[in-house]
Design a protein around this motif. Structure first.
Motif, PDB file in Angstrom:
ATOM      1  N   ASP A  95       8.205  -5.259   8.804  1.00 32.84           N
ATOM      2  CA  ASP A  95       7.288  -6.304   8.348  1.00 32.84           C
ATOM      3  C   ASP A  95       6.429  -5.814   7.189  1.00 32.84           C
ATOM      4  O   ASP A  95       6.178  -6.556   6.220  1.00 32.84           O
ATOM      5  N   GLU A  96       5.958  -4.570   7.283  1.00 33.31           N
ATOM      6  CA  GLU A  96       5.113  -4.026   6.217  1.00 33.31           C
ATOM      7  C   GLU A  96       5.916  -3.827   4.935  1.00 33.31           C
ATOM      8  O   GLU A  96       5.432  -4.121   3.830  1.00 33.31           O
ATOM      9  N   LEU A  97       7.151  -3.346   5.051  1.00 36.36           N
ATOM     10  CA  LEU A  97       8.005  -3.199   3.875  1.00 36.36           C
ATOM     11  C   LEU A  97       8.257  -4.549   3.218  1.00 36.36           C
ATOM     12  O   LEU A  97       8.180  -4.681   1.980  1.00 36.36           O
ATOM     13  N   ALA A  98       8.535  -5.563   4.014  1.00 39.69           N
ATOM     14  CA  ALA A  98       8.802  -6.894   3.472  1.00 39.69           C
ATOM     15  C   ALA A  98       7.560  -7.480   2.814  1.00 39.69           C
ATOM     16  O   ALA A  98       7.640  -8.107   1.749  1.00 39.69           O
ATOM     17  N   ARG A  99       6.401  -7.283   3.454  1.00 42.03           N
ATOM     18  CA  ARG A  99       5.143  -7.800   2.888  1.00 42.03           C
ATOM     19  C   ARG A  99       4.871  -7.169   1.527  1.00 42.03           C
ATOM     20  O   ARG A  99       4.572  -7.874   0.547  1.00 42.03           O
ATOM     21  N   GLN A 100       4.969  -5.842   1.456  1.00 40.59           N
ATOM     22  CA  GLN A 100       4.695  -5.168   0.197  1.00 40.59           C
ATOM     23  C   GLN A 100       5.718  -5.554  -0.871  1.00 40.59           C
ATOM     24  O   GLN A 100       5.376  -5.706  -2.045  1.00 40.59           O
ATOM     25  N   PRO A 118      -2.928  -9.263  -7.821  1.00 36.18           N
ATOM     26  CA  PRO A 118      -1.617  -9.883  -7.632  1.00 36.18           C
ATOM     27  C   PRO A 118      -1.715 -11.308  -7.123  1.00 36.18           C
ATOM     28  O   PRO A 118      -2.700 -11.691  -6.478  1.00 36.18           O
ATOM     29  N   GLY A 119      -0.684 -12.081  -7.417  1.00 35.21           N
ATOM     30  CA  GLY A 119      -0.569 -13.385  -6.787  1.00 35.21           C
ATOM     31  C   GLY A 119       0.030 -13.214  -5.398  1.00 35.21           C
ATOM     32  O   GLY A 119       1.080 -12.600  -5.252  1.00 35.21           O
ATOM     33  N   GLU A 179      -2.876  -3.526  -2.074  1.00 36.45           N
ATOM     34  CA  GLU A 179      -1.944  -4.251  -1.203  1.00 36.45           C
ATOM     35  C   GLU A 179      -0.595  -3.548  -1.092  1.00 36.45           C
ATOM     36  O   GLU A 179      -0.016  -3.454  -0.010  1.00 36.45           O
ATOM     37  N   VAL A 180      -0.079  -3.094  -2.211  1.00 41.84           N
ATOM     38  CA  VAL A 180       1.194  -2.361  -2.234  1.00 41.84           C
ATOM     39  C   VAL A 180       0.816  -0.888  -2.280  1.00 41.84           C
ATOM     40  O   VAL A 180       0.442  -0.361  -3.322  1.00 41.84           O
ATOM     41  N   SER A 181       0.903  -0.235  -1.133  1.00 47.01           N
ATOM     42  CA  SER A 181       0.213   1.032  -0.968  1.00 47.01           C
ATOM     43  C   SER A 181       1.034   2.052  -0.188  1.00 47.01           C
ATOM     44  O   SER A 181       1.573   1.749   0.887  1.00 47.01           O
ATOM     45  N   ILE A 188       4.792  -8.940  -2.456  1.00 47.40           N
ATOM     46  CA  ILE A 188       3.666  -8.856  -3.397  1.00 47.40           C
ATOM     47  C   ILE A 188       4.077  -8.125  -4.669  1.00 47.40           C
ATOM     48  O   ILE A 188       3.711  -8.529  -5.788  1.00 47.40           O
ATOM     49  N   LEU A 189       4.854  -7.059  -4.518  1.00 46.99           N
ATOM     50  CA  LEU A 189       5.357  -6.348  -5.697  1.00 46.99           C
ATOM     51  C   LEU A 189       6.172  -7.277  -6.585  1.00 46.99           C
ATOM     52  O   LEU A 189       6.078  -7.208  -7.823  1.00 46.99           O
TER      53      LEU A 189
END
Length: 396
Positions: free
Chosen positions: A299-304, A247-248, A265-267, A307-308
């Motif tokens: 934060d983890e939801l926003a990060r993933q 992913p970018g 990364e999206v996990s 990337i998605l």
């Protein structure tokens, strides 16, 4: 079919398949509506419907009351006892269900496991479930076959699981193992491909000609493609492996796996870790995430999600779909902040390619892969109702 297209028997078989396919996809239909939909005459439709009843594949019901003049025509519906077994093996559970011709789940069981199951063990678990159900829920069922939705690369010509990395299956003859264990004809395909099939035929993608489906499961991220109304399998059945793309990642501090692919990364496992759980089924994980007020979870939801969005934008640029469907934990990511996801995809995609794009979550929920696996198992019967279920590739 072995019949030549122009022979009487070939035309007859196709007409039977046409009627069965209509009630399979559309639900109960009157003979009058079947006549209108097929373009066949009334007597032919009546004869075909009677033959399907005699084969035990459909049943005819009394027509609904109506104020219209004339005798209402009987309603034709799939027979509820015609079923297949659908299976989805994963790293934390093997899910098994019996599914009818109208995509209804009769019985469903999630068998939790604390280790990676082998193909042989999976076949034994399913055979045991069938044996238990035959004495109860499936006492009257006519089981036509087994369909497997496997999180890995499956060769569509013979059902060989070439590589399911998270299950650690390599060149596994799954079809043969299941046929030996269950005594039923078996078909195997990639889980995300089958999820795309289910959503295209029965879910949010019904009637949509061009869509991208991404499935998020315990084994990572897979994808399925429908282009111009047709499921795309690729040369050997391996198309749609979005999770293996790199992913970018615009923000350096968003990266968690150096040189990792999208599914690193999206996990799902990272989401489980954020809520302090080792495992959970889809509805439980979604509920835990929705109920959490921990900033670290947000934060983890926003990060993933960020990337998605880049991965989805790349798919939009290449394929120009009108619809993106997200299933599994990816649906949870989308529902957390749908406006943010849509804005991020639009920001990364070409404006003309993303015009009119709709991003939706899978309508069939946690049953989507099982319904797709059932569709695979029914393929032979739907192609020719006069022969025993055969191994008919869903894509090719």
């Amino acid at each position: 079919m072995s019949d030549r297209a122009g022979t009487f028997d070939g035309v007859h078989r196709r007409n039977l398949a046409k009627l069965l396919g209509l009630v399979h996809l559309e639900g109960p239909m009157s003979r009058a509506r079947l006549t209108a939909e097929t373009g066949l005459n009334r007597s032919t439709v009546a004869s075909l419907a009677t033959e399907l009843v005699d084969l035990g594949l459909v049943e005819e019901r009394a027509p609904d009351p109506t104020n219209r003049v004339g005798r209402p025509s009987p309603v034709v519906a799939v027979h509820p006892d015609v079923q297949v077994i659908a299976v989805n093996p994963e790293v934390d559970a093997v899910t098994v269900a019996a599914v009818t011709l109208d995509a209804r789940i009769v019985v469903r069981e999630r068998i939790d496991v604390d280790h990676l199951v082998t193909p042989e063990e999976t076949a034994a678990l399913v055979a045991d479930a069938i044996a238990r159900w035959r004495g109860d829920e499936l006492a009257k069922s006519r089981l036509m076959g087994v369909g497997l939705a496997v999180p890995g690369q499956v060769r569509h010509s013979d059902g060989l699981v070439r590589w399911a990395p998270h299950l650690e299956w390599t060149d596994a003859p799954v079809r043969a193992l299941f046929e030996a264990a269950t005594g039923l004809p078996t078909q195997v395909a990639n889980d995300a491909t089958l999820g795309a099939t289910a959503e295209h035929l029965f879910g949010v993608g019904r009637g949509v000609a061009d869509l991208v489906y991404l499935n998020g499961g315990a084994s990572g991220i897979g994808g399925g493609l429908v282009v111009d109304g047709r499921l795309v399998g690729g040369a050997h059945g391996y198309a749609g492996e979005f999770g293996q793309n790199r992913p970018g990642i615009a923000r350096a501090d968003d990266r968690r796996a150096p040189d990792g692919v999208l599914e690193d990364e999206v996990s799902r496992s990272r989401l489980l870790e954020a809520v302090g759980r080792a495992s959970a089924d889809e509805p439980t994980l979604a509920g835990l995430l929705a109920a959490s007020d921990d900033p670290a979870v947000a934060d983890e939801l926003a990060r993933q999600q960020r990337i998605l969005a880049t991965a989805l934008a790349n798919a939009v640029n290449v394929l120009n779909p009108s619809l993106i469907v997200l299933g599994g934990f990816l649906a949870t990511l989308a529902e957390w902040n749908p406006a943010a996801l849509e804005a991020a995809v639009a920001a990364h995609a070409l404006p003309v390619a993303s015009e009119g794009l709709d991003i939706r979550v899978a309508e069939l929920g946690e049953n989507r892969l099982l319904i797709g696996a059932a569709e695979l198992a029914f393929a032979g019967l739907l192609a020719d109702p006069l022969v025993d279920p055969a191994i008919v590739p869903l894509v090719g």
